[in-house]
Scaffold this motif. Structure first.
Motif, PDB file in Angstrom:
ATOM      1  N   VAL A   1     -62.985   1.553  17.569  1.00 16.78           N
ATOM      2  CA  VAL A   1     -62.353   0.318  18.029  1.00 16.78           C
ATOM      3  C   VAL A   1     -61.992   0.467  19.501  1.00 16.78           C
ATOM      4  O   VAL A   1     -61.466   1.499  19.910  1.00 16.78           O
ATOM      5  CB  VAL A   1     -61.082  -0.001  17.210  1.00 16.78           C
ATOM      6  N   VAL A   2     -62.290  -0.584  20.254  1.00 22.75           N
ATOM      7  CA  VAL A   2     -61.872  -0.669  21.647  1.00 22.75           C
ATOM      8  C   VAL A   2     -60.974  -1.889  21.756  1.00 22.75           C
ATOM      9  O   VAL A   2     -61.326  -2.977  21.279  1.00 22.75           O
ATOM     10  CB  VAL A   2     -63.079  -0.803  22.594  1.00 22.75           C
ATOM     11  N   GLY A   3     -59.818  -1.736  22.360  1.00 22.69           N
ATOM     12  CA  GLY A   3     -58.895  -2.846  22.563  1.00 22.69           C
ATOM     13  C   GLY A   3     -58.962  -3.329  24.003  1.00 22.69           C
ATOM     14  O   GLY A   3     -58.979  -2.517  24.927  1.00 22.69           O
ATOM     15  N   ILE A   4     -59.012  -4.636  24.179  1.00 26.81           N
ATOM     16  CA  ILE A   4     -59.011  -5.211  25.521  1.00 26.81           C
ATOM     17  C   ILE A   4     -57.899  -6.245  25.597  1.00 26.81           C
ATOM     18  O   ILE A   4     -57.924  -7.257  24.889  1.00 26.81           O
ATOM     19  CB  ILE A   4     -60.360  -5.871  25.860  1.00 26.81           C
TER      20      ILE A   4
ATOM     21  N   ILE B   1     -50.317  -4.096  26.753  1.00 30.12           N
ATOM     22  CA  ILE B   1     -51.107  -3.243  25.864  1.00 30.12           C
ATOM     23  C   ILE B   1     -50.393  -3.078  24.531  1.00 30.12           C
ATOM     24  O   ILE B   1     -49.197  -2.794  24.492  1.00 30.12           O
ATOM     25  CB  ILE B   1     -51.348  -1.855  26.508  1.00 30.12           C
ATOM     26  N   LEU B   2     -51.126  -3.266  23.435  1.00 26.13           N
ATOM     27  CA  LEU B   2     -50.580  -3.050  22.087  1.00 26.13           C
ATOM     28  C   LEU B   2     -50.774  -1.571  21.743  1.00 26.13           C
ATOM     29  O   LEU B   2     -51.863  -1.152  21.375  1.00 26.13           O
ATOM     30  CB  LEU B   2     -51.277  -3.953  21.067  1.00 26.13           C
TER      31      LEU B   2
ATOM     32  N   SER C   1     -60.064   3.386  23.012  1.00 28.01           N
ATOM     33  CA  SER C   1     -59.726   2.962  24.360  1.00 28.01           C
ATOM     34  C   SER C   1     -58.995   1.635  24.257  1.00 28.01           C
ATOM     35  O   SER C   1     -59.363   0.777  23.458  1.00 28.01           O
ATOM     36  CB  SER C   1     -61.010   2.802  25.186  1.00 28.01           C
ATOM     37  N   ASN C   2     -57.957   1.458  25.055  1.00 28.12           N
ATOM     38  CA  ASN C   2     -57.166   0.232  25.015  1.00 28.12           C
ATOM     39  C   ASN C   2     -56.847  -0.119  26.463  1.00 28.12           C
ATOM     40  O   ASN C   2     -55.991   0.506  27.082  1.00 28.12           O
ATOM     41  CB  ASN C   2     -55.897   0.473  24.194  1.00 28.12           C
ATOM     42  N   ILE C   3     -57.552  -1.092  27.005  1.00 27.23           N
ATOM     43  CA  ILE C   3     -57.485  -1.358  28.440  1.00 27.23           C
ATOM     44  C   ILE C   3     -57.100  -2.802  28.740  1.00 27.23           C
ATOM     45  O   ILE C   3     -57.168  -3.667  27.881  1.00 27.23           O
ATOM     46  CB  ILE C   3     -58.840  -1.048  29.119  1.00 27.23           C
ATOM     47  N   HIS C   4     -56.749  -3.052  30.005  1.00 28.63           N
ATOM     48  CA  HIS C   4     -56.473  -4.398  30.510  1.00 28.63           C
ATOM     49  C   HIS C   4     -57.707  -4.850  31.283  1.00 28.63           C
ATOM     50  O   HIS C   4     -58.100  -4.228  32.256  1.00 28.63           O
ATOM     51  CB  HIS C   4     -55.237  -4.386  31.415  1.00 28.63           C
ATOM     52  N   GLU C   5     -58.353  -5.920  30.808  1.00 35.56           N
ATOM     53  CA  GLU C   5     -59.544  -6.442  31.471  1.00 35.56           C
ATOM     54  C   GLU C   5     -59.589  -7.954  31.300  1.00 35.56           C
ATOM     55  O   GLU C   5     -60.140  -8.475  30.334  1.00 35.56           O
ATOM     56  CB  GLU C   5     -60.810  -5.804  30.888  1.00 35.56           C
ATOM     57  N   PRO C   6     -58.989  -8.713  32.226  1.00 37.21           N
ATOM     58  CA  PRO C   6     -58.898 -10.170  32.089  1.00 37.21           C
ATOM     59  C   PRO C   6     -60.242 -10.894  32.125  1.00 37.21           C
ATOM     60  O   PRO C   6     -60.370 -11.990  31.601  1.00 37.21           O
ATOM     61  CB  PRO C   6     -58.014 -10.600  33.252  1.00 37.21           C
TER      62      PRO C   6
END
Length: 177
Positions: A105-108, A114-115, A122-127
């Motif tokens: 799972v990848v979180g964006i 970020i949750l 990977s859990n990133i900020h990507e608008p």
């Protein structure tokens, strides 16, 4: 005349009771027969014996399980969310179950929140992810083929909105078929 009415009324009541009993017996036997032989169902097979229905459900679950096992090695799930969205937070539990079952799972995050309870590699900020994948609402779940880099893969938006776990699995199984 009154005696005759009492006699006729009693006669009528006895006949009605006897007819109702026969009718109930007929209905009970008809239902039993249709359950044993579904081809006799006049409603087009709407009534299926419970054992057949349960067996069909078990077979479907096995088939879905087999497809999902194959997908675990090929597909990466991308969970696109906004950290401030209550539905996105609610969907984390289903995504975590899939992660526990072996899916990558990848979180964006679209809003930068970020949750941390999301079990993601990977859990990133990507608008810009929403416009890139054509996402119109969150939470969104994508299935990305891990071999996409060689041109033979795919990326599929599975949902724009919250789904329960069984619906996610059904949609994944459809992709894998």
């Amino acid at each position: 005349r009154a005696v005759e009415n009492i006699y006729l009324n009693g006669f009528y009541q006895r006949r009605r009771k006897k007819a109702n009993g026969k009718s109930e017996n007929f209905a009970t036997e008809s239902r039993r027969l249709v359950m044993l032989s579904p081809e006799l169902d006049e409603m087009g097979g709407a009534v299926r014996p419970l054992k057949l229905r349960e067996e069909a459900e078990r077979t479907e679950e096995r088939e879905i399980g087999s497809v999902l096992a194959d997908l675990r090695n090929r597909v990466i799930l991308v969970y696109v969310y906004q950290g401030g969205c209550p539905y996105c937070r609610q969907g984390v539990s289903e995504i975590n179950i899939l992660a526990d079952e072996g899916f990558s799972v990848v979180g964006i995050s679209l809003d930068g929140i970020i949750l941390n309870d999301l079990k993601a590699v990977s859990n990133i900020h990507e608008p810009s992810a929403a416009s890139y994948y054509g996402i119109s609402s969150v939470p969104a779940l994508l299935a990305v083929d891990s071999d996409e880099r060689d041109g033979s893969g795919y990326s599929v938006v599975m949902s724009n909105g919250l789904l329960n776990l069984s619906e996610i699995k059904l949609r994944l199984a459809e992709i894998g078929k």
